[in-house]
Design an enzyme around this catalytic site. Structure first.
Site, short mmCIF file in Angstrom:
data_model
loop_
_atom_site.label_atom_id
_atom_site.label_comp_id
_atom_site.label_asym_id
_atom_site.label_seq_id
_atom_site.Cartn_x
_atom_site.Cartn_y
_atom_site.Cartn_z
N LYS A 41 14.01 -52.80 -29.56
CA LYS A 41 15.03 -52.29 -30.47
C LYS A 41 14.48 -51.30 -31.49
O LYS A 41 15.26 -50.60 -32.16
CB LYS A 41 15.73 -53.45 -31.18
N SER A 252 14.97 -63.55 -22.97
CA SER A 252 15.63 -62.47 -22.22
C SER A 252 14.64 -61.80 -21.27
O SER A 252 15.01 -61.35 -20.17
CB SER A 252 16.25 -61.44 -23.17
#
Length: 290
Positions: A41, A252
């Site tokens: 991110k 994830s």
């Protein structure tokens, strides 16, 4: 030499050698936890804030607000601190304490609500008031363009143009959209594979969005295949990835690895690249590694 911002991107691409049982297929992990903020991110956070500043939408007096499940918030808090910007981050109350403390360490205000959907509603409402700017990673083209500009070109270069399959967990879908755009331009035959949780599973960083909350940046035509992964499978392969491959990442990433291994078992040849989204240390207070 350079600034911290110059350290974002150009993350390692490392091969999965022990867990992959198909010698005709190579699987590589893109280690996004090596970014200074600890996740993929960082790329989107930098591009969203810097681009908004370049367009004059954000100034030193602007108050930023954003809903996040964790990694985006940490990245935004870090980038906002570098640019001297005020930011409020809205997170689900079940987020790990490490994430909240990290955001606060960068100087961000953190607001906790019951679900990511409630967080998004709160952020959108506050972003509409004077003096506030909603970054809106779920609908902001600067999210996926970060990967079109950086991640995709890195993967293309580091695989010597040999990549055949790209695998990514789908949360905001910025990573899969931007990489798909770039890689398909280079070779339309590259298969883009998205990972989502099974109906009953909860996996941090991956979502099955209700239709009304589906990210506006998501374009289903850019994804060739969607694979479901269970919470147990994602957790299991997160632990295996650490113990067998020495890659310490979050759930994830384990989900993306599980899908990559399943995909490899179907192929007679290929080069698979999956995104290892973040580092495992921000899940130590959860039961992931117990």
């Amino acid at each position: 030499m350079g600034t911290l911002i110059d350290c974002i991107g150009n993350t390692p691409l490392v091969e999965i050698t022990k867990l992959n049982s198909n010698p005709a297929v190579r699987i590589f992990a893109k280690l996004e936890g090596n970014n200074p903020g600890g996740s993929v991110k960082d790329r989107a956070a930098l591009n969203m804030i810097r681009s908004a500043m370049e367009r004059g939408e954000v100034t030193k007096d602007t108050k930023l607000v954003e809903a996040t499940s964790g990694n985006t918030g940490i990245a935004l808090a870090m980038i906002a601190s570098i640019y001297g910007l005020n930011i409020e981050l809205v997170m689900p109350s079940n987020s790990t304490r490490e994430r909240t403390l990290t955001m606060e360490a960068f100087g961000a205000k953190v607001t906790l609500l019951e679900s990511i959907e409630k967080c998004r509603d709160y952020a959108e409402e506050k972003g509409g008031t004077p003096g506030y700017f909603l970054l809106n990673q779920f609908a902001n083209p600067d999210n996926y363009l970060a990967h079109y500009k950086t991640t995709g070109p890195e993967i293309w270069k580091d695989t010597d143009h040999q990549i055949t399959h790209f695998v990514s967990s789908m949360g905001t879908t910025g990573s899969i959209m931007g990489n798909s755009m770039y890689l398909k331009e280079k070779n339309p035959a590259i298969q883009i594979v998205g990972c989502q949780p099974t109906e009953e599973s909860s996996i941090p960083g991956i979502r099955r969005w209700p239709k009304e909350y589906l990210p506006k940046i998501f374009d289903a035509s850019r994804v060739d295949r969607v694979m479901d992964v269970s919470q147990d499978e994602a957790s299991d392969y997160t632990k295996k990835m650490a113990k067998a491959e020495g890659i310490f990442a979050g759930m994830s990433s384990g989900g993306a690895l599980a899908c990559s291994l399943r995909l490899a078992s179907e192929l007679t040849s290929g080069v698979i690249v999956f995104i290892a989204c973040d580092r495992g240390d921000r899940y130590l207070s959860s039961d992931l590694f117990l």
